[in-house]
Design a protein around this motif. Structure first.
Motif, PDB file in Angstrom:
ATOM      1  N   GLU A   1       0.829  -3.434   4.190  1.00 18.19           N
ATOM      2  CA  GLU A   1       0.265  -2.105   3.970  1.00 18.19           C
ATOM      3  C   GLU A   1      -0.152  -1.468   5.285  1.00 18.19           C
ATOM      4  OE1 GLU A   1      -1.559  -3.252  -0.434  1.00 18.19           O
ATOM      5  OE2 GLU A   1      -2.892  -2.920   1.275  1.00 18.19           O
ATOM      6  N   PHE A   2      -0.761  -2.259   6.162  1.00 19.35           N
ATOM      7  CA  PHE A   2      -1.210  -1.703   7.437  1.00 19.35           C
ATOM      8  C   PHE A   2      -0.017  -1.299   8.298  1.00 19.35           C
ATOM      9  CE2 PHE A   2      -2.586  -1.807  11.847  1.00 19.35           C
ATOM     10  CZ  PHE A   2      -3.760  -1.076  11.794  1.00 19.35           C
ATOM     11  N   GLU A   3       1.019  -2.154   8.356  1.00 17.56           N
ATOM     12  CA  GLU A   3       2.198  -1.836   9.150  1.00 17.56           C
ATOM     13  C   GLU A   3       2.884  -0.571   8.640  1.00 17.56           C
ATOM     14  OE1 GLU A   3       3.406  -3.343  12.014  1.00 17.56           O
ATOM     15  OE2 GLU A   3       1.401  -4.225  11.916  1.00 17.56           O
TER      16      GLU A   3
ATOM     17  N   ARG B   1      -7.326  -3.840  12.534  1.00 14.06           N
ATOM     18  CA  ARG B   1      -6.289  -3.642  11.530  1.00 14.06           C
ATOM     19  C   ARG B   1      -6.897  -3.152  10.211  1.00 14.06           C
ATOM     20  NH1 ARG B   1      -1.321  -5.316  12.663  1.00 14.06           N
ATOM     21  NH2 ARG B   1      -0.781  -5.516  10.464  1.00 14.06           N
ATOM     22  N   LEU B   2      -7.608  -2.032  10.354  1.00 13.16           N
ATOM     23  CA  LEU B   2      -8.257  -1.413   9.204  1.00 13.16           C
ATOM     24  C   LEU B   2      -7.869   0.059   9.123  1.00 13.16           C
ATOM     25  CD1 LEU B   2     -11.913  -2.766   9.521  1.00 13.16           C
ATOM     26  CD2 LEU B   2     -10.206  -3.495   7.841  1.00 13.16           C
ATOM     27  N   ILE B   3      -7.804   0.576   7.933  1.00 10.84           N
ATOM     28  CA  ILE B   3      -7.723   2.018   7.727  1.00 10.84           C
ATOM     29  C   ILE B   3      -9.149   2.527   7.615  1.00 10.84           C
ATOM     30  CG2 ILE B   3      -7.002   3.838   6.144  1.00 10.84           C
ATOM     31  CD1 ILE B   3      -4.674   2.087   5.294  1.00 10.84           C
ATOM     32  N   LEU B   4      -9.452   3.610   8.309  1.00 11.60           N
ATOM     33  CA  LEU B   4     -10.775   4.222   8.222  1.00 11.60           C
ATOM     34  C   LEU B   4     -10.653   5.510   7.428  1.00 11.60           C
ATOM     35  CD1 LEU B   4     -12.047   3.689  11.882  1.00 11.60           C
ATOM     36  CD2 LEU B   4     -12.501   2.289   9.851  1.00 11.60           C
TER      37      LEU B   4
ATOM     38  N   ASP C   1       7.748   0.285  -3.238  1.00  5.50           N
ATOM     39  CA  ASP C   1       7.034   1.078  -4.232  1.00  5.50           C
ATOM     40  C   ASP C   1       5.683   0.457  -4.569  1.00  5.50           C
ATOM     41  OD1 ASP C   1       9.204   2.818  -4.362  1.00  5.50           O
ATOM     42  OD2 ASP C   1      10.171   1.669  -5.947  1.00  5.50           O
ATOM     43  N   VAL C   2       5.641  -0.877  -4.600  1.00  6.42           N
ATOM     44  CA  VAL C   2       4.373  -1.571  -4.877  1.00  6.42           C
ATOM     45  C   VAL C   2       3.379  -1.322  -3.757  1.00  6.42           C
ATOM     46  CG1 VAL C   2       3.279  -3.818  -5.214  1.00  6.42           C
ATOM     47  CG2 VAL C   2       5.511  -3.342  -6.259  1.00  6.42           C
ATOM     48  N   HIS C   3       3.841  -1.432  -2.499  1.00  7.54           N
ATOM     49  CA  HIS C   3       2.954  -1.176  -1.357  1.00  7.54           C
ATOM     50  C   HIS C   3       2.459   0.273  -1.362  1.00  7.54           C
ATOM     51  CE1 HIS C   3       3.604  -5.079   0.270  1.00  7.54           C
ATOM     52  NE2 HIS C   3       4.853  -4.866   0.679  1.00  7.54           N
ATOM     53  N   ILE C   4       3.351   1.206  -1.673  1.00 12.34           N
ATOM     54  CA  ILE C   4       2.967   2.619  -1.715  1.00 12.34           C
ATOM     55  C   ILE C   4       1.923   2.852  -2.788  1.00 12.34           C
ATOM     56  CG2 ILE C   4       3.777   4.956  -2.248  1.00 12.34           C
ATOM     57  CD1 ILE C   4       4.597   4.056   0.524  1.00 12.34           C
ATOM     58  N   THR C   5       2.131   2.259  -3.959  1.00 17.46           N
ATOM     59  CA  THR C   5       1.160   2.398  -5.049  1.00 17.46           C
ATOM     60  C   THR C   5      -0.210   1.878  -4.622  1.00 17.46           C
ATOM     61  OG1 THR C   5       2.867   2.224  -6.752  1.00 17.46           O
ATOM     62  CG2 THR C   5       0.603   1.717  -7.415  1.00 17.46           C
ATOM     63  N   ASN C   6      -0.235   0.715  -3.966  1.00 15.25           N
ATOM     64  CA  ASN C   6      -1.505   0.135  -3.518  1.00 15.25           C
ATOM     65  C   ASN C   6      -2.172   0.986  -2.451  1.00 15.25           C
ATOM     66  OD1 ASN C   6      -1.255  -2.050  -5.253  1.00 15.25           O
ATOM     67  ND2 ASN C   6      -0.218  -3.323  -3.735  1.00 15.25           N
ATOM     68  N   LEU C   7      -1.375   1.514  -1.508  1.00 13.95           N
ATOM     69  CA  LEU C   7      -1.942   2.381  -0.466  1.00 13.95           C
ATOM     70  C   LEU C   7      -2.529   3.648  -1.069  1.00 13.95           C
ATOM     71  CD1 LEU C   7       0.623   2.099   2.470  1.00 13.95           C
ATOM     72  CD2 LEU C   7      -1.814   1.536   2.553  1.00 13.95           C
ATOM     73  N   ARG C   8      -1.833   4.232  -2.022  1.00 15.71           N
ATOM     74  CA  ARG C   8      -2.344   5.449  -2.663  1.00 15.71           C
ATOM     75  C   ARG C   8      -3.676   5.186  -3.355  1.00 15.71           C
ATOM     76  NH1 ARG C   8       3.399   7.674  -5.184  1.00 15.71           N
ATOM     77  NH2 ARG C   8       3.897   9.114  -3.472  1.00 15.71           N
TER      78      ARG C   8
ATOM     79  N   LYS D   1      -5.864   3.189  -2.447  1.00 12.13           N
ATOM     80  CA  LYS D   1      -6.893   2.959  -1.439  1.00 12.13           C
ATOM     81  C   LYS D   1      -7.278   4.213  -0.664  1.00 12.13           C
ATOM     82  CE  LYS D   1      -5.711  -1.915  -0.818  1.00 12.13           C
ATOM     83  NZ  LYS D   1      -5.204  -2.975   0.079  1.00 12.13           N
ATOM     84  N   ILE D   2      -6.316   5.144  -0.456  1.00  6.79           N
ATOM     85  CA  ILE D   2      -6.626   6.275   0.427  1.00  6.79           C
ATOM     86  C   ILE D   2      -6.636   7.635  -0.262  1.00  6.79           C
ATOM     87  CG2 ILE D   2      -5.593   5.005   2.351  1.00  6.79           C
ATOM     88  CD1 ILE D   2      -3.331   7.111   2.329  1.00  6.79           C
TER      89      ILE D   2
END
Length: 226
Positions: free
Chosen positions: A157-159, A142-145, A194-201, A203-204
């Motif tokens: 975030e992973f889901e 359950r990691l983003i590479l 929106d919070v999850h999207i901000t955090n994902l952005r 990170k990636i």
């Protein structure tokens, strides 16, 4: 001549602002909906944008974020809302300044000149796309590479990222993303997306303020570009 896109659905205020700016030697285009405003970004090529937060077809902060993904031109947000949370949200969405209604048109002009001084004169052309990064999901761990480097994420975030990568290019509404993360019967505010999207952005993306992979689709939600 400096081009200003005025996005304002109040006909009296929009007309007054347009006439004033034209008298001050600006070239002005007025839009009353988000759809018209977004189309004008390419056709009119403004040097600055004055954006009302309350629009008939979408939330102004969502449109502001969509503008910021496409251009670096200054954006001044105007709104009846004066709460600190509203100001923070607008600035976080990409606005350069925030002016509470009712305001003085002279003050608006002063703020407009100030933000224009901070950026080189240019048209609102789309940014050139940066080279994409290699991004994949490790389902077992359950990691983003990212370029082979593991990126830790929360469960939500992973889901959400799994849904994006399984449906590249598809536009997801906020409620669809919420249902995928929490289940259709869960009571969670859509702003959590929106919070999850901000955090994902963060990170990636190489630059979270100008994302190349998780794109805002104004008035709807988000989509993933591999």
């Amino acid at each position: 001549m400096t081009r200003v896109l005025v996005v304002e659905d109040d006909p009296i205020l929009g007309e007054m602002l347009t006439l004033y700016l034209e008298e001050e030697r600006f070239e002005v285009l007025k839009a009353v909906t988000a759809a018209d405003a977004f189309a004008s970004l390419s056709s009119f090529k403004p040097n600055a944008i004055i954006l009302d937060l309350m629009l008939p077809d979408t939330d102004g902060s969502t449109l502001c974020a969509a503008f910021r993904e496409r251009t670096d031109v200054p954006i001044i947000v105007t709104s009846m809302k004066s709460a600190v949370a509203d100001r923070i949200r607008a600035i976080s969405s990409g606005a350069d300044d925030y002016l509470t209604k009712p305001y003085s048109v002279q003050e608006l002009k002063a703020r407009l000149m100030a933000v224009l001084r901070r950026v080189p004169p240019s048209s609102a052309v789309e940014r050139p796309e940066r080279p994409s990064v290699r991004l994949s999901l490790d389902m077992e761990r359950r990691l983003i590479l990212l370029e082979g480097r593991p990126i830790e994420t929360t469960f939500s975030e992973f889901e959400m990222m799994k849904l994006f990568t399984q449906n590249p290019g598809r536009v997801f509404k906020r409620e669809e993303l919420l249902h995928s993360v929490r289940g259709i019967d869960s009571f969670v505010n859509e702003r959590a997306v929106d919070v999850h999207i901000t955090n994902l952005r963060r990170k990636i993306e190489s630059n979270s303020k100008t994302p190349q992979h998780i794109k805002t689709v104004w008035g709807v939600g988000y989509k993933f570009i591999p």
